[in-house]
Design a protein around this motif. Structure first.
Motif: not given
Length: 128
Positions: A80-90
Motif C-alpha cells: 500500500p502507498r504508505h511510508y510505513t507499509d513501503m518500508t515494511a515491504a523493503a
C-alpha cells in the motif's frame, strides 16, 4: 543469516507471487519468485565459496545486489502507498542482504591469510 534470509524469502514470496499473477499463467505464478531468489541464492553460494578461498567475487556481488534490488522493488510496488507499509515491504530484503554481508565479513576476517605462492618456477636458475 540463514534464518533471516529464509524468513525474508517467506515474507517476500506472497507479494512476488501477486505480481506474477498479473503477467503470467496461474500455473506458473507460484514458481515465479524463484526467478528472483534463484540467482540470489546461487550468487550467494558463489560469494561464500570465494570468501572461504580468500578470493574476490565482484560478479556474484553484482548479481546479489541486482536481484535484491529487483525483489525489493517488486515487493514495494505491491505494498500500500504508505511510508510505513513501503518500508515494511523493503525491510526483509535489506535485512537479508545486511546479514549476508556481515556473515561474509566474519568469514573473511576470521580466516588466516594464505601466503602467496609463486605462480611460476624460476626456470632461469639451476636447481640446487
Amino acid at each position: 543469516m540463514t534464518t533471516v534470509s529464509a524468513f525474508s524469502g517467506i515474507i517476500a514470496y506472497d507479494p512476488l507471487r501477486h505480481v506474477a499473477q498479473r503477467y503470467s499463467p496461474a500455473s506458473t505464478a507460484s514458481w515465479w519468485p524463484l526467478l528472483v531468489y534463484g540467482p540470489w541464492a546461487v550468487a550467494s553460494l558463489s560469494i561464500l565459496r570465494a570468501a572461504l578461498h580468500q578470493r574476490r567475487a565482484l560478479h556474484s556481488w553484482a548479481v546479489v545486489l541486482l536481484f535484491s534490488f529487483a525483489g525489493m522493488l517488486l515487493c514495494v510496488a505491491e505494498a500500500p502507498r504508505h511510508y510505513t507499509d513501503m518500508t515494511a515491504a523493503a525491510l526483509p530484503t535489506v535485512a537479508a542482504l545486511a546479514c549476508f554481508q556481515q556473515m561474509v565479513r566474519c568469514i573473511t576476517l576470521t580466516r588466516p591469510l594464505r601466503r602467496a605462492k609463486p605462480r611460476h618456477r624460476n626456470h632461469g636458475q639451476p636447481p640446487g
